[in-house]
Write a protein that holds these residues in place. Structure first.
Motif, PDB file in Angstrom:
ATOM      1  N   LYS A  71      -8.556  -0.383  -4.830  1.00  0.00           N
ATOM      2  CA  LYS A  71      -8.562   1.025  -4.448  1.00  0.00           C
ATOM      3  C   LYS A  71      -7.726   1.858  -5.412  1.00  0.00           C
ATOM      4  CE  LYS A  71      -7.548   4.153  -0.592  1.00  0.00           C
ATOM      5  NZ  LYS A  71      -7.050   4.259   0.815  1.00  0.00           N
ATOM      6  N   ALA A  72      -6.623   1.277  -5.879  1.00  0.00           N
ATOM      7  CA  ALA A  72      -5.740   1.990  -6.807  1.00  0.00           C
ATOM      8  C   ALA A  72      -6.253   1.950  -8.242  1.00  0.00           C
ATOM      9  CB  ALA A  72      -4.337   1.374  -6.756  1.00  0.00           C
ATOM     10  N   ILE A 103       2.206   2.209  -3.573  1.00  0.00           N
ATOM     11  CA  ILE A 103       1.272   2.576  -4.634  1.00  0.00           C
ATOM     12  C   ILE A 103       1.349   4.076  -4.927  1.00  0.00           C
ATOM     13  CG2 ILE A 103      -1.171   2.709  -5.278  1.00  0.00           C
ATOM     14  CD1 ILE A 103      -0.222  -0.114  -5.303  1.00  0.00           C
ATOM     15  N   THR A 104       1.327   4.436  -6.213  1.00  0.00           N
ATOM     16  CA  THR A 104       1.248   5.837  -6.619  1.00  0.00           C
ATOM     17  C   THR A 104       0.099   5.992  -7.618  1.00  0.00           C
ATOM     18  OG1 THR A 104       2.667   5.711  -8.591  1.00  0.00           O
ATOM     19  CG2 THR A 104       3.772   5.942  -6.451  1.00  0.00           C
ATOM     20  N   ASP A 105      -0.144   7.214  -8.046  1.00  0.00           N
ATOM     21  CA  ASP A 105      -1.221   7.428  -9.022  1.00  0.00           C
ATOM     22  C   ASP A 105      -0.845   6.915 -10.404  1.00  0.00           C
ATOM     23  OD1 ASP A 105       0.667   9.324  -9.712  1.00  0.00           O
ATOM     24  OD2 ASP A 105      -0.669  11.048  -9.483  1.00  0.00           O
ATOM     25  N   ALA A 156       0.831  -1.210   0.000  1.00  0.00           N
ATOM     26  CA  ALA A 156       0.000   0.000   0.000  1.00  0.00           C
ATOM     27  C   ALA A 156       0.864   1.259   0.000  1.00  0.00           C
ATOM     28  CB  ALA A 156      -0.930  -0.007   1.216  1.00  0.00           C
ATOM     29  N   ALA A 197      -5.813  -0.518 -10.146  1.00  0.00           N
ATOM     30  CA  ALA A 197      -4.735  -1.188 -10.878  1.00  0.00           C
ATOM     31  C   ALA A 197      -5.142  -2.606 -11.252  1.00  0.00           C
ATOM     32  CB  ALA A 197      -3.463  -1.225 -10.022  1.00  0.00           C
ATOM     33  N   THR A 235       0.495   3.787 -10.726  1.00  0.00           N
ATOM     34  CA  THR A 235       0.510   2.328 -10.645  1.00  0.00           C
ATOM     35  C   THR A 235      -0.574   1.734 -11.544  1.00  0.00           C
ATOM     36  OG1 THR A 235       1.302   2.399  -8.360  1.00  0.00           O
ATOM     37  CG2 THR A 235       0.353   0.325  -9.127  1.00  0.00           C
TER      38      THR A 235
END
Length: 377
Positions: free
Chosen positions: A178-179, A144-146, A141, A181, A148
């Motif tokens: 949530k991401a 994670i970046t924007d 967690a 991805a 990813t």
């Protein structure tokens, strides 16, 4: 010679060494079930090799894979092995500027596939007692970046043999969701695990499950596997697959037969490879400085740490190579931790493992103080 020529010549020598004990590539050398051999023989006698297989795979095989995974409602796209599945997924889903997250160590080739389309790669270290040789959801967690786009999880991990718990898989799936991805769940070694938990039921819309027949069924040289995902993802992947004229029909017939006899045949294979792990553990721990950090392994391989013995993994690999035994140095999987361990495949005949174990003290002694210059791959 160019590097790829040197590498290919190395493996050509190995393939053409008829008495080589293959203990470095996680290949399964168990005697096939007669039904699998019969299916291949029939395919050849019927000369099915003149025709192309269906582009997404034989319908019987596609359904068999779904049934084996228990992922009813999802769709399967048969591929030329798990590596081809990963290549296709990475090249279809990633773009320049995207981020690809995985562990260190991991299976290296998907990182190369990601970089080839301009994506960046971020690895989360999991090697060492401080990490428990596994990925914690909290550390994922935090990474994670924007940007990813793909989280790549090899589970059970190759080369370590650790497997995610149900709680860890649930948390990882939630993080990926949530991401926004894609979660590529590489389950190549699933059948060897004591327990294994799929992410797809928890995040079906963007989980891509990678399936292989190379390891559990021993069809590595036939190159057959699959991508399992939501039909919308499969539709996107099926638009321009590298195997648009269908995967090897001989391999598909063998895979169909293998799924039919799995419950009859595979338990004995699993029992033997787990006993082989124990033989390696006993031999390794009898030598000062050697240890097995993950035991039992959830894969068909084990890691033996040798840094404490004051020897380079490459030196030990080269010493065994002179005896006709192929094992793998840690640097094959990770440049950051590769100086600490070797990897040994255990889905092999027991007498191969017994030979390895009996030679280990001599090979360790030979590796001491040796500066290995042989190019290893």
């Amino acid at each position: 010679m160019r590097p790829f020529e040197i590498r290919n010549a190395h493996f050509d020598r190995l393939v053409n060494s008829s008495d080589l004990r293959w203990m470095g590539q996680n290949t399964n050398h168990a005697t096939p079930h007669p039904a699998v051999l019969a299916a291949m023989e029939k395919c050849i006698r019927d000369e099915e090799f003149h025709i192309y297989a269906p582009p997404a795979g034989l319908e019987e095989l596609r359904q068999g894979i779904i049934d084996d995974l228990g992922l009813q409602g999802l769709s399967a796209l048969v591929s030329d092995g798990a590596v081809a599945s990963l290549y296709h997924a990475c090249h279809t889903l990633l773009r320049s500027g995207d981020e690809f997250i995985t562990t260190d160590p991991t299976w290296n080739w998907p990182m190369a596939f990601a970089r080839s389309v301009g994506a960046s790669v971020k690895q989360i270290p999991i090697y060492g007692a401080e990490y428990g040789y596994r990925l914690s959801p909290e550390r994922l967690a935090a990474a994670i970046t924007d940007k990813t786009r793909i989280i790549y999880l090899v589970d059970p991990n190759n080369p370590l043999g650790t497997a995610c718990t149900a709680d860890e898989i649930a948390a990882i799936a939630a993080i990926a969701k949530k991401a926004g991805a894609y979660l590529i769940h590489d389950c190549t070694y699933r059948h060897f695990a004591y327990q294994h938990h799929l992410a797809a039921p928890l995040y079906p819309e963007r989980t891509i499950t990678i399936y292989s027949f190379s390891k559990w069924l021993g069809l590595a040289g036939l190159r057959i596997g699959a991508i399992v995902a939501d039909a919308e993802i499969i539709d996107m992947l099926a638009a321009s697959p590298p195997n648009n004229l269908g995967s090897n029909i001989l391999a598909q017939r063998a895979a169909v037969a293998g799924l039919a006899i799995r419950d009859e045949w595979f338990p004995a294979v699993l029992s033997q490879q787990r006993a082989n792990q124990t033989l390696v553990k006993v031999a390794a721990e009898a030598i000062s400085g050697l240890s097995m950090p993950v035991y039992p392994s959830n894969g068909n391989f084990v890691v033996v740490e040798c840094k404490g013995a004051g020897i380079a993994p490459e030196a030990l690999v080269a010493a065994f190579q002179e005896k006709g035994i192929m094992i793998r140095q840690g640097a094959y999987h990770t440049p950051n931790f590769g100086d600490q361990f070797i990897k040994i495949s255990t889905s092999v005949p027991t007498h191969w493992v017994e030979e390895f174990a009996s030679l280990l003290p001599e090979m360790v002694a030979r590796a001491h103080g040796r500066n290995e210059t042989v190019k290893l791959f």
